[in-house]
Design a protein around this motif. Structure first.
Motif, PDB file in Angstrom:
ATOM      1  N   PHE A 185      44.871  42.512  38.398  1.00 57.00           N
ATOM      2  CA  PHE A 185      45.052  43.941  38.183  1.00 57.00           C
ATOM      3  C   PHE A 185      44.736  44.304  36.736  1.00 57.00           C
ATOM      4  O   PHE A 185      44.826  43.470  35.822  1.00 57.00           O
ATOM      5  CB  PHE A 185      46.492  44.372  38.493  1.00 57.00           C
ATOM      6  CG  PHE A 185      46.878  44.240  39.937  1.00 57.00           C
ATOM      7  CD1 PHE A 185      46.619  45.251  40.841  1.00 57.00           C
ATOM      8  CD2 PHE A 185      47.505  43.090  40.384  1.00 57.00           C
ATOM      9  CE1 PHE A 185      46.977  45.121  42.164  1.00 57.00           C
ATOM     10  CE2 PHE A 185      47.872  42.957  41.709  1.00 57.00           C
ATOM     11  CZ  PHE A 185      47.605  43.973  42.605  1.00 57.00           C
ATOM     12  N   CYS A 186      44.407  45.572  36.540  1.00 58.72           N
ATOM     13  CA  CYS A 186      44.233  46.157  35.221  1.00 58.72           C
ATOM     14  C   CYS A 186      45.234  47.300  35.083  1.00 58.72           C
ATOM     15  O   CYS A 186      45.208  48.257  35.858  1.00 58.72           O
ATOM     16  CB  CYS A 186      42.805  46.667  35.036  1.00 58.72           C
ATOM     17  SG  CYS A 186      42.516  47.435  33.421  1.00 58.72           S
ATOM     18  N   TRP A 187      46.120  47.191  34.074  1.00 63.89           N
ATOM     19  CA  TRP A 187      47.183  48.166  33.860  1.00 63.89           C
ATOM     20  C   TRP A 187      46.828  49.098  32.708  1.00 63.89           C
ATOM     21  O   TRP A 187      46.303  48.666  31.692  1.00 63.89           O
ATOM     22  CB  TRP A 187      48.503  47.461  33.530  1.00 63.89           C
ATOM     23  CG  TRP A 187      48.998  46.550  34.613  1.00 63.89           C
ATOM     24  CD1 TRP A 187      48.555  45.285  34.901  1.00 63.89           C
ATOM     25  CD2 TRP A 187      50.035  46.825  35.555  1.00 63.89           C
ATOM     26  NE1 TRP A 187      49.246  44.761  35.954  1.00 63.89           N
ATOM     27  CE2 TRP A 187      50.160  45.680  36.378  1.00 63.89           C
ATOM     28  CE3 TRP A 187      50.871  47.907  35.784  1.00 63.89           C
ATOM     29  CZ2 TRP A 187      51.091  45.600  37.403  1.00 63.89           C
ATOM     30  CZ3 TRP A 187      51.794  47.844  36.799  1.00 63.89           C
ATOM     31  CH2 TRP A 187      51.898  46.697  37.608  1.00 63.89           C
ATOM     32  N   ALA A 190      50.962  50.320  30.419  1.00 68.69           N
ATOM     33  CA  ALA A 190      51.927  49.381  31.003  1.00 68.69           C
ATOM     34  C   ALA A 190      53.283  49.501  30.313  1.00 68.69           C
ATOM     35  O   ALA A 190      53.376  49.613  29.095  1.00 68.69           O
ATOM     36  CB  ALA A 190      51.410  47.952  30.879  1.00 68.69           C
ATOM     37  N   GLN A 195      52.646  54.459  33.633  1.00 70.88           N
ATOM     38  CA  GLN A 195      51.827  53.284  33.914  1.00 70.88           C
ATOM     39  C   GLN A 195      51.154  53.381  35.275  1.00 70.88           C
ATOM     40  O   GLN A 195      51.732  53.828  36.266  1.00 70.88           O
ATOM     41  CB  GLN A 195      52.674  52.018  33.837  1.00 70.88           C
ATOM     42  CG  GLN A 195      53.647  51.823  34.978  1.00 70.88           C
ATOM     43  CD  GLN A 195      54.406  50.504  34.858  1.00 70.88           C
ATOM     44  OE1 GLN A 195      54.426  49.869  33.813  1.00 70.88           O
ATOM     45  NE2 GLN A 195      55.030  50.085  35.946  1.00 70.88           N
ATOM     46  N   TYR A 197      47.959  51.115  37.689  1.00 76.04           N
ATOM     47  CA  TYR A 197      47.187  49.879  37.744  1.00 76.04           C
ATOM     48  C   TYR A 197      46.065  50.024  38.754  1.00 76.04           C
ATOM     49  O   TYR A 197      46.143  50.810  39.704  1.00 76.04           O
ATOM     50  CB  TYR A 197      48.081  48.679  38.078  1.00 76.04           C
ATOM     51  CG  TYR A 197      48.716  48.705  39.444  1.00 76.04           C
ATOM     52  CD1 TYR A 197      48.059  48.162  40.544  1.00 76.04           C
ATOM     53  CD2 TYR A 197      49.973  49.262  39.639  1.00 76.04           C
ATOM     54  CE1 TYR A 197      48.624  48.172  41.797  1.00 76.04           C
ATOM     55  CE2 TYR A 197      50.557  49.274  40.891  1.00 76.04           C
ATOM     56  CZ  TYR A 197      49.880  48.728  41.960  1.00 76.04           C
ATOM     57  OH  TYR A 197      50.451  48.747  43.210  1.00 76.04           O
TER      58      TYR A 197
END
Length: 475
Positions: A185-187, A190, A195, A197
């Motif tokens: 995943f890319c947050w 965060a 936030q 993802y």
């Protein structure tokens, strides 16, 4: 003092231009008049870039920014013999005979003053604004403030349903995570209420390694285009380009399970099992996510490569028998390369990191080994000083973080080779407690306001620590 304040503004400007960054900031706090002069001087790319190039060691600068062309080779190309020669009018650079870093045939070229200025300007001015150099310099100076600034703690909770977070990696303002169920995943934002993802790709088994290649060659958070490469026990390399959302991805099958991945510029190297037979390949990621094999590394004496790292033209690998191999990537007529140097440390090599000539290894579940030149290692027993077993390490600029059993991260500030050579493991600047049993992985970056550390624990959580000025401590 009264006589100094009577100096003309033009004279003060000349004096202030000769100061280093730390002294200049102190001068700005003397009075409003000096502050105004310093503020006007700060709006100058040459001043900030000079601070970075003269006060920050080149390997640390490349490590912090991700700019692979900011290193000693660039200085040599520009006609400087050492970093101290920057700005020295005595250095003759009008006709310098140097070897180009990108010249595979070892051809030499003659650079005149115009060529040098063009190269400096293309790097400093057209590609990077003065604000970039300012933020890099301030980030380097902020690293020492973790002993005085309060620490704000946050936790990313959305990752619980994906199992343990086995890999974490900052990339600018993004946080990339690999999980036990194979998800990557890319947050964004965060640890905050905002936030979000994005799912990048899915492996068939646990993610074991994760790295990022920035297509813009700039890792300061200003570029939203980068490529994520991950490996797992399913023997597959997944490559996904990210630009606000995943654009395209590719999958490449390896012959053995992948244990580690490390990147430098557009190159990356993988560690895997059964390396005696298959060796290691140094890949180049070209356009359209195509992988090209450039170097074949052989000479292993153990099948199980646990970790690997690449820096410029050097690859360092550690195996399960405690062997450390160092290859130098040079073009030869042979289809393979043998290790230039081999060292042996006690027990299996759990992790290997490299920054310039400095190599940092975690061995035998206790020994922190540091080499400043690739020829000898200084060994430190983490358990004897902290009475806890180290589980993982991470280095970013002058910051060293050691993940310890009992869920603690010990943070150190080591700016010089002398400090690295004489690490006092028993005196970390900070001890981050998670309340869990194990630290799985760590990542470090500067958020733009202060140092940030992300680390994952065995309760499926990702913990974030931010050092911010003027914020109340939250544990």
């Amino acid at each position: 003092m009264a006589e100094i304040t009577k100096l003309p503004e033009e004279v003060l400007r000349i004096i202030f231009k000769k100061l280093d960054g730390k002294s200049l900031f102190r001068a700005a706090r003397v009075c409003k008049f000096w502050h105004q002069i310093v503020y006007e001087l700060r709006l100058n790319v040459k001043m900030w870039s000079t601070f970075c190039l003269t006060e920050i060691p080149m390997p640390l600068l490349a490590d912090m920014t991700g700019l692979v062309d900011i290193n000693d080779r660039f200085l040599i190309l520009a006609g400087f013999t050492t970093k101290k020669d920057i700005g020295d009018p005595k250095i003759e650079t009008s006709r310098t005979r140097t070897q180009s870093p990108g010249n595979e045939n070892g051809m030499f070229s003659l650079l005149d003053d115009n060529t040098i200025n063009i190269k400096m300007d293309s790097l400093v001015s057209s590609r990077l604004p003065w604000q970039f150099w300012r933020e890099v310099y301030l980030a380097y100076r902020r690293t020492v403030l973790i002993s005085r600034w309060p620490c704000l703690r946050r936790t990313v909770t959305e990752s619980s349903r994906y199992g343990k977070t086995t890999c974490v990696k900052f990339h600018g303002n993004f946080l990339l995570t690999g999980h036990e169920n194979g998800a990557v995943f890319c947050w964004v934002n965060a640890g905050t209420k905002l936030q979000t993802y994005t799912f990048l790709h899915m492996h068939l088994s646990t993610v074991t390694a994760l790295t990022v290649i920035d297509d813009s060659n700039l890792k300061n958070g200003k570029s939203n285009i980068f490529t994520v490469i991950s490996g797992s026990d399913d023997r597959d390399l997944h490559v996904t380009m990210y630009q606000s959302k995943p654009l395209r991805s590719a999958c490449y099958n390896q012959s053995t399970a992948i244990t580690s991945i490390s990147s430098w510029g557009q190159y990356f190297v993988t560690g895997s099992q059964e390396s005696i037979v298959h060796g290691q390949w140094v890949f180049h990621l070209s356009s359209y996510l195509k992988l090209e094999r450039h170097y074949h590394l052989l000479g292993h004496s153990c099948s199980y490569v646990r970790c690997t790292a690449i820096w410029e033209n050097k690859v360092v690998t550690g195996d399960n028998d405690g062997n450390i191999y160092i290859w130098e990537l040079t073009r030869t007529d042979k289809p393979y390369l043998l290790p230039l140097v081999t060292h042996t440390l006690p027990g299996p090599i759990q992790q290997t990191l490299i920054c310039g000539d400095r190599i940092v290894c975690l061995a035998n579940k206790d020994i922190l080994a540091v080499s400043l030149n690739g020829r000898e290692f200084y060994k430190f027993s983490v358990y004897s000083d902290l009475y806890r077993t180290p589980e993982c390490i991470k280095v970013w600029g002058p910051i060293l973080a050691i993940g310890l059993k009992s869920g603690i991260v010990a943070v150190y500030h080591l700016a010089t080779d002398v400090e690295w050579q004489n690490i006092d493991i028993s005196k970390p600047l900070q001890m981050l407690h998670s309340g869990q049993e194990h630290i799985i992985d760590i990542s470090i970056i500067d958020s733009g306001l202060g140092l940030s550390i992300a680390f994952s624990t065995d309760d499926n959580s990702i913990h974030l620590a931010h050092w911010l000025p003027g914020r109340a401590q939250n544990t």
